[in-house]
Design a protein around this motif. Sequence first.
Motif, PDB file in Angstrom:
ATOM      1  N   VAL A  13     -26.290  71.884  -7.206  1.00 19.01           N
ATOM      2  CA  VAL A  13     -27.630  71.841  -7.833  1.00 19.01           C
ATOM      3  C   VAL A  13     -28.430  73.085  -7.684  1.00 19.01           C
ATOM      4  CG1 VAL A  13     -29.762  70.580  -7.580  1.00 19.01           C
ATOM      5  CG2 VAL A  13     -27.746  69.428  -6.769  1.00 19.01           C
ATOM      6  N   GLY A  14     -28.763  73.411  -9.136  1.00 21.57           N
ATOM      7  CA  GLY A  14     -29.243  74.758  -9.532  1.00 21.57           C
ATOM      8  C   GLY A  14     -28.173  75.913  -9.583  1.00 21.57           C
ATOM      9  N   GLY A  15     -27.508  75.664 -10.580  1.00 22.32           N
ATOM     10  CA  GLY A  15     -26.290  76.505 -11.310  1.00 22.32           C
ATOM     11  C   GLY A  15     -26.591  77.875 -11.748  1.00 22.32           C
ATOM     12  N   THR A  19     -28.217  82.638  -6.549  1.00 19.36           N
ATOM     13  CA  THR A  19     -27.184  81.898  -5.099  1.00 19.36           C
ATOM     14  C   THR A  19     -26.183  80.766  -5.955  1.00 19.36           C
ATOM     15  OG1 THR A  19     -28.796  80.304  -4.819  1.00 19.36           O
ATOM     16  CG2 THR A  19     -28.597  82.196  -3.354  1.00 19.36           C
ATOM     17  N   GLY A  20     -26.721  80.359  -7.146  1.00 20.38           N
ATOM     18  CA  GLY A  20     -25.929  79.150  -7.907  1.00 20.38           C
ATOM     19  C   GLY A  20     -24.674  80.047  -8.563  1.00 20.38           C
ATOM     20  N   SER A  40     -28.327  72.143 -14.224  1.00 18.50           N
ATOM     21  CA  SER A  40     -29.755  72.980 -14.525  1.00 18.50           C
ATOM     22  C   SER A  40     -30.671  72.069 -15.373  1.00 18.50           C
ATOM     23  CB  SER A  40     -29.218  74.153 -15.415  1.00 18.50           C
ATOM     24  OG  SER A  40     -30.510  74.807 -15.972  1.00 18.50           O
ATOM     25  N   ARG A  41     -32.126  72.103 -14.958  1.00 23.45           N
ATOM     26  CA  ARG A  41     -32.857  71.173 -15.757  1.00 23.45           C
ATOM     27  C   ARG A  41     -32.983  72.045 -17.185  1.00 23.45           C
ATOM     28  NH1 ARG A  41     -37.506  71.520 -12.133  1.00 23.45           N
ATOM     29  NH2 ARG A  41     -37.037  73.652 -12.374  1.00 23.45           N
ATOM     30  N   GLU A  43     -31.162  74.366 -18.803  1.00 23.93           N
ATOM     31  CA  GLU A  43     -29.995  74.873 -19.803  1.00 23.93           C
ATOM     32  C   GLU A  43     -28.958  73.408 -19.954  1.00 23.93           C
ATOM     33  OE1 GLU A  43     -31.763  78.423 -19.757  1.00 23.93           O
ATOM     34  OE2 GLU A  43     -30.247  77.360 -21.099  1.00 23.93           O
ATOM     35  N   PRO A  82     -35.065  75.679  -4.948  1.00 24.32           N
ATOM     36  CA  PRO A  82     -36.042  76.280  -4.208  1.00 24.32           C
ATOM     37  C   PRO A  82     -36.565  75.273  -3.112  1.00 24.32           C
ATOM     38  CG  PRO A  82     -36.634  76.138  -6.734  1.00 24.32           C
ATOM     39  CD  PRO A  82     -35.218  75.490  -6.415  1.00 24.32           C
ATOM     40  N   HIS A  83     -37.169  75.716  -2.102  1.00 26.18           N
ATOM     41  CA  HIS A  83     -37.249  74.800  -0.953  1.00 26.18           C
ATOM     42  C   HIS A  83     -37.841  73.292  -1.327  1.00 26.18           C
ATOM     43  CE1 HIS A  83     -36.573  78.416   0.655  1.00 26.18           C
ATOM     44  NE2 HIS A  83     -37.767  78.999   0.312  1.00 26.18           N
ATOM     45  N   LEU A 103     -29.101  75.655   0.758  1.00 27.41           N
ATOM     46  CA  LEU A 103     -29.237  77.333   0.839  1.00 27.41           C
ATOM     47  C   LEU A 103     -30.743  77.672   0.866  1.00 27.41           C
ATOM     48  CD1 LEU A 103     -26.519  76.955  -0.656  1.00 27.41           C
ATOM     49  CD2 LEU A 103     -26.486  79.420  -1.299  1.00 27.41           C
ATOM     50  N   ALA A 104     -31.647  76.522   0.649  1.00 28.43           N
ATOM     51  CA  ALA A 104     -32.892  76.727   1.033  1.00 28.43           C
ATOM     52  C   ALA A 104     -33.228  76.350   2.290  1.00 28.43           C
ATOM     53  CB  ALA A 104     -33.903  75.913  -0.076  1.00 28.43           C
ATOM     54  N   GLY A 188     -32.730  89.216  -4.074  1.00 31.57           N
ATOM     55  CA  GLY A 188     -33.250  88.353  -2.907  1.00 31.57           C
ATOM     56  C   GLY A 188     -34.450  87.440  -3.229  1.00 31.57           C
ATOM     57  N   GLY A 190     -34.615  86.009  -6.245  1.00 29.13           N
ATOM     58  CA  GLY A 190     -34.244  85.075  -7.108  1.00 29.13           C
ATOM     59  C   GLY A 190     -34.388  85.430  -8.473  1.00 29.13           C
ATOM     60  N   LEU A 320     -26.480  87.830  -1.146  1.00 35.15           N
ATOM     61  CA  LEU A 320     -26.300  86.839  -1.889  1.00 35.15           C
ATOM     62  C   LEU A 320     -24.749  86.188  -1.537  1.00 35.15           C
ATOM     63  CD1 LEU A 320     -26.925  87.963  -5.656  1.00 35.15           C
ATOM     64  CD2 LEU A 320     -28.065  86.276  -4.384  1.00 35.15           C
ATOM     65  N   ALA A 324     -26.176  84.142   1.903  1.00 33.03           N
ATOM     66  CA  ALA A 324     -26.229  82.878   1.187  1.00 33.03           C
ATOM     67  C   ALA A 324     -25.179  82.345   0.527  1.00 33.03           C
ATOM     68  CB  ALA A 324     -27.246  83.277  -0.273  1.00 33.03           C
TER      69      ALA A 324
HETATM   70  N1  LIG Z   1     -31.800  85.086  -3.650  1.00 29.81           N
HETATM   71  C1  LIG Z   1     -30.952  85.257  -2.310  1.00 29.81           C
HETATM   72  O1  LIG Z   1     -30.728  86.357  -2.003  1.00 29.81           O
HETATM   73  C2  LIG Z   1     -31.138  84.107  -1.451  1.00 29.81           C
HETATM   74  C3  LIG Z   1     -31.817  82.932  -1.801  1.00 29.81           C
HETATM   75  N2  LIG Z   1     -31.784  81.871  -0.883  1.00 29.81           N
HETATM   76  C4  LIG Z   1     -32.384  80.747  -1.250  1.00 29.81           C
HETATM   77  O2  LIG Z   1     -31.646  79.947  -2.227  1.00 29.81           O
HETATM   78  C5  LIG Z   1     -32.142  79.060  -2.973  1.00 29.81           C
HETATM   79  C6  LIG Z   1     -32.016  79.529  -4.404  1.00 29.81           C
HETATM   80  O3  LIG Z   1     -32.081  80.814  -4.428  1.00 29.81           O
HETATM   81  P1  LIG Z   1     -32.027  81.595  -5.868  1.00 29.81           P
HETATM   82  O4  LIG Z   1     -30.516  81.172  -6.419  1.00 29.81           O
HETATM   83  O5  LIG Z   1     -32.189  83.015  -5.495  1.00 29.81           O
HETATM   84  O6  LIG Z   1     -32.830  80.995  -6.926  1.00 29.81           O
HETATM   85  P2  LIG Z   1     -33.259  80.994  -8.632  1.00 29.81           P
HETATM   86  O7  LIG Z   1     -34.883  80.925  -8.673  1.00 29.81           O
HETATM   87  O8  LIG Z   1     -32.401  82.428  -8.970  1.00 29.81           O
HETATM   88  O9  LIG Z   1     -32.612  79.670  -8.800  1.00 29.81           O
HETATM   89  C7  LIG Z   1     -33.056  78.427  -8.544  1.00 29.81           C
HETATM   90  C8  LIG Z   1     -31.979  77.452  -9.466  1.00 29.81           C
HETATM   91  O10 LIG Z   1     -32.859  76.270  -8.836  1.00 29.81           O
HETATM   92  C9  LIG Z   1     -32.822  75.290 -10.060  1.00 29.81           C
HETATM   93  N3  LIG Z   1     -33.954  74.517  -9.712  1.00 29.81           N
HETATM   94  C10 LIG Z   1     -35.559  74.843  -9.696  1.00 29.81           C
HETATM   95  N4  LIG Z   1     -36.123  73.865  -9.295  1.00 29.81           N
HETATM   96  C11 LIG Z   1     -35.336  72.849  -9.270  1.00 29.81           C
HETATM   97  C12 LIG Z   1     -35.463  71.385  -9.254  1.00 29.81           C
HETATM   98  N5  LIG Z   1     -36.784  70.808  -8.906  1.00 29.81           N
HETATM   99  N6  LIG Z   1     -34.352  70.413  -9.094  1.00 29.81           N
HETATM  100  C13 LIG Z   1     -33.214  71.020  -9.186  1.00 29.81           C
HETATM  101  N7  LIG Z   1     -33.072  71.978  -9.738  1.00 29.81           N
HETATM  102  C14 LIG Z   1     -33.876  73.119  -9.442  1.00 29.81           C
HETATM  103  C15 LIG Z   1     -33.016  76.211 -10.981  1.00 29.81           C
HETATM  104  O11 LIG Z   1     -32.510  75.941 -12.387  1.00 29.81           O
HETATM  105  P3  LIG Z   1     -33.353  74.778 -13.337  1.00 29.81           P
HETATM  106  O12 LIG Z   1     -34.708  75.178 -13.335  1.00 29.81           O
HETATM  107  O13 LIG Z   1     -32.651  74.967 -14.849  1.00 29.81           O
HETATM  108  O14 LIG Z   1     -33.032  73.541 -12.818  1.00 29.81           O
HETATM  109  C16 LIG Z   1     -32.050  77.403 -10.785  1.00 29.81           C
HETATM  110  O15 LIG Z   1     -30.665  76.995 -11.020  1.00 29.81           O
HETATM  111  C17 LIG Z   1     -33.840  79.232  -2.621  1.00 29.81           C
HETATM  112  O16 LIG Z   1     -34.270  78.483  -1.787  1.00 29.81           O
HETATM  113  C18 LIG Z   1     -33.766  80.607  -1.974  1.00 29.81           C
HETATM  114  O17 LIG Z   1     -34.752  80.893  -1.100  1.00 29.81           O
HETATM  115  C19 LIG Z   1     -31.233  81.807   0.428  1.00 29.81           C
HETATM  116  C20 LIG Z   1     -30.290  83.116   0.588  1.00 29.81           C
HETATM  117  C21 LIG Z   1     -30.527  84.303  -0.187  1.00 29.81           C
END
Ligand SMILES: NC(=O)C1=CN([C@@H]2O[C@H](COP(=O)(O)OP(=O)(O)OC[C@H]3O[C@@H](n4cnc5c(N)ncnc54)[C@H](OP(=O)(O)O)[C@@H]3O)[C@@H](O)[C@H]2O)C=CC1
Length: 351
Positions: A13-15, A19-20, A40-41, A43, A82-83, A103-104, A188, A190, A320, A324
């Motif tokens: 979820v969140g590809g 991190t995806g 992805s919502r 894409e 996100p968290h 990962l959140a 880091g 995002g 990453l 992560a």
């Molecule tokens: N970047 C880093 O180095 C690290 C990040 N983390 C944590 O990992 C998590 C992801 O980080 P990161 O990849 O950087 O974040 P990004 O902002 O790069 O990606 C977030 C992803 O989540 C999806 N998303 C956002 N909101 C929602 C929702 N409500 N429901 C479903 N999908 C959602 C987005 O796609 P879409 O909106 O299209 O659905 C997107 O694919 C975060 O919690 C971050 O704190 C942890 C360790 C390291």
Amino acid sequence: MASSSAPIKVGIVGGTGYTGVELLRLLSAHPNAKLHAITSRKEEGMPVADMFPNLRGHVDLAFSAPENAALSECDVVFFATPHGVAMGQARALIEAGVKVIDLAADFRLQDTAVFEKWYKMAHACPDVLKDSVYGLVELNREKVAGAQVIGNPGCYPTTVILGLTPLLEKGLVKLDNIIADCKSGVSGAGRKTEVGSLFSEASDNFKAYAVSGHRHHPEIVEQLGKIAGQPVDLTFVPHLVPMIRGMLSTIYVKIKPEALDTDFQALYEQRYQNEAFIDVMPAGSLPETRSVRASNQLRIALHRPGNGDTLIVVVVQDNLVKGAAGQAVQNMNVLFGLAEQTGLNQVAILP
Ligand SMILES: NC(=O)C1=CN([C@@H]2O[C@H](COP(=O)(O)OP(=O)(O)OC[C@H]3O[C@@H](n4cnc5c(N)ncnc54)[C@H](OP(=O)(O)O)[C@@H]3O)[C@@H](O)[C@H]2O)C=CC1
Ligand SMILES: CC(=O)N[C@@H](CCC(=O)OP(=O)(O)O)C(=O)O
């Protein structure tokens, strides 16, 4: 449920986040994993490899909307979101027999009041949280193996906790005088277009942030307290560095008078001798973030300036990977009884 021979059906979820896509890079080459659903919502319908050309020939799926994704058909679902997202879906998934690796921060803090204070939301499933496992494999390997829900550690906490564990386990340092000075690459933050992450804002610049308090502080304090068996506090200051990937934490501690003669190098080498992803470098080494870029390796070096009562622990990782996605795959390997290094033997990329 995956058997020892059948592939592990994986959902992400969140590809489209950093991190995806890192999870996709690692899992598309993992010998035991089969990508089954990637969401992805924004894409929905786009082929994954159209967004991430490095995945051409490796991932032939398209992004699906979270609500339509076949997540309940998976053996494990990674939340790279996100968290607050994972905790809203974890219960339904574990009731469907799906393991969850978040990962959140939803499953990192056991104290829900602290979670609410720092993440500005009430915890959606405190009962699931109570049974979840903090996914720092080197400390919780047995618990990870039997978990339903795993809270993947934060990137900064991973470096500080692993950097300090040998000292706290033996009670060798003062617990009221720890300083963690941490630096992270811009990935880091995002894959969001926040001003601070724009090239023209982040390149050729270096800054401290959240100096008066960062949400990783309570996570670090909770974990260090468990290791030390008593309350621990520290000064933790994150910094943003003009590089894409990489994390370097410099941790300053004061050695207790009775421990000044400790052979700290031998202590760390012994403590981590069986840990494939922790490299205790020769005393006085200067670890570089580029030496772990795109790998799951974490490197540690000890310094004892003037042989006094200060010990400096320098830790590097790729935020990453070990910070992560790599750590999350490491958790998956343990969860499904695979060799921990499966799909994680990438050598860092130089130059
Ligand atoms: N970047 C880093 O180095 C690290 C990040 N983390 C944590 O990992 C998590 C992801 O980080 P990161 O990849 O950087 O974040 P990004 O902002 O790069 O990606 C977030 C992803 O989540 C999806 N998303 C956002 N909101 C929602 C929702 N409500 N429901 C479903 N999908 C959602 C987005 O796609 P879409 O909106 O299209 O659905 C997107 O694919 C975060 O919690 C971050 O704190 C942890 C360790 C390291
Ligand atoms: C450079 C940067 O902005 N870093 C992020 C930490 C990213 C991260 O890893 O947050 P979680 O591990 O808690 O999910 C920050 O300081 O908020």
